[in-house]
Design an enzyme around this catalytic site. Structure first.
Site: not given
Ligand code: ASP
Length: 308
Positions: A176, A206
């Site tokens: 992300t 998320g």
């Molecule tokens: N936090 C993100 C999610 O759970 C994933 C990530 O940070 O890569 O959608």
């Protein structure tokens, strides 16, 4: 990592996990380029909000990251994107969730912030709103990379109720992207964009695009962008938890470290966070082996994959 500077500050992240040696250079290049993009806005006197939007839009275009084209796939083999940005000066925010036909969801989120009385749009409604505000809708296939189709084929079993998510350990891939900035007027902003988690059930949202979870900004506390295992971050409303500590007098760098410790001690969560406040004080914290980050202030121009 407190900055004495009262000039602009920009911090960028490109995910927190065990970034393998063979892709470290790609991650460092990606965060450095994005930082340069955002800094060019701030050094011309632009706003923190514009800087974080440009930074994150640049990373959405970079296939290295789990945002925009090149994102992880849902269990249906599609890309579903979530993004949020927030302006600490006004507390205006704009978010989109589960969009499938938008190349740069952070641009759609900015339209929500600037051109809507609402804060958050999802799925078809978000796409309709975006199209009505000049954003092109594209075929989902244009967002899917063969690399990700292969990754999906190799994905392990889905999480079962009451068990930790097998796709989320401190070492599994989360790419992300996010940015936080303080501009020359002392206004702060945050932005986060993601394709979410590998093999996610379609419709899952998320932490990244939820206010106070993976992204938050208030001039009276701090601007924060998180990455990592989203469900624990959401349950702890971690960005707002951290901002409240800053408002209570704990410096941003210490607040970020406290937040990541709390994430682990309370829910065994893994992830990372970047933070800046309106005084230009900043911090980076993660409990994963690595986290791609880049920082720019009037006197520093740094990037790394670990915090020294
Ligand atoms: N936090 C993100 C999610 O759970 C994933 C990530 O940070 O890569 O959608």
């Amino acid at each position: 990592m407190n900055a004495p500077s009262h000039g602009p500050v920009l911090l960028v992240h490109g995910g927190a996990w065990a970034i393998p040696d063979d892709v470290v250079e790609d991650h460092l290049r990606g965060v450095r380029e994005a930082q340069a993009k955002g800094w060019s806005v701030l050094e011309k006197g632009g706003s923190a909000l514009d800087a974080v939007e440009e930074t994150v839009a640049y990373m959405e275009e970079d296939e290295v990251f789990d945002a925009g084209r090149g994102s992880f796939l849902t269990s249906d083999g599609t890309v579903q994107l979530d993004a949020l940005l927030m302006d600490g000066a006004t507390l205006r925010a704009g978010g989109v969730g589960c969009v499938e036909h938008i190349r740069n969801p952070i641009r759609a989120a900015r339209k929500v912030l600037s051109e809507s009385p609402h804060v958050y749009f999802v799925a078809d409604g978000a796409e309709r709103f975006a199209a009505e505000h000049g954003i092109e809708l594209i075929d989902n296939k244009k967002l899917v990379l063969p690399r990700e189709a292969e990754r999906l084929k190799k994905a392990g079993p889905k999480q079962r109720i009451g068990e930790p998510d097998p796709t989320f350990s401190a070492t599994s891939s989360h790419d992300t992207v996010g940015a936080v900035a303080c501009d020359k007027n002392g206004n702060i902003a945050a932005a986060t964009s993601t394709g979410g988690t590998l093999n996610k059930t379609p419709g899952r949202v998320g932490d990244s695009s939820l206010i106070g979870c993976g992204c938050y900004a208030d001039n009276q506390s701090a601007a924060i962008s998180c990455t990592g295992w989203g469900e624990p971050i959401m349950k702890l409303v971690l960005a707002k938890w951290t901002a409240d500590r800053v408002a209570g007098g704990v410096p941003p760098d210490e607040s970020a470290r406290d937040a990541i410790s709390y994430l682990h001690s309370r829910l065994k969560g893994h992830g990372g966070m970047i933070i800046v406040d309106a005084q230009g004080r900043f911090g980076i914290a993660h409990n994963t082996p690595r986290m791609a980050w880049a920082l720019r202030t009037g006197s520093r121009d740094d990037a790394g994959i670990e915090i020294s």
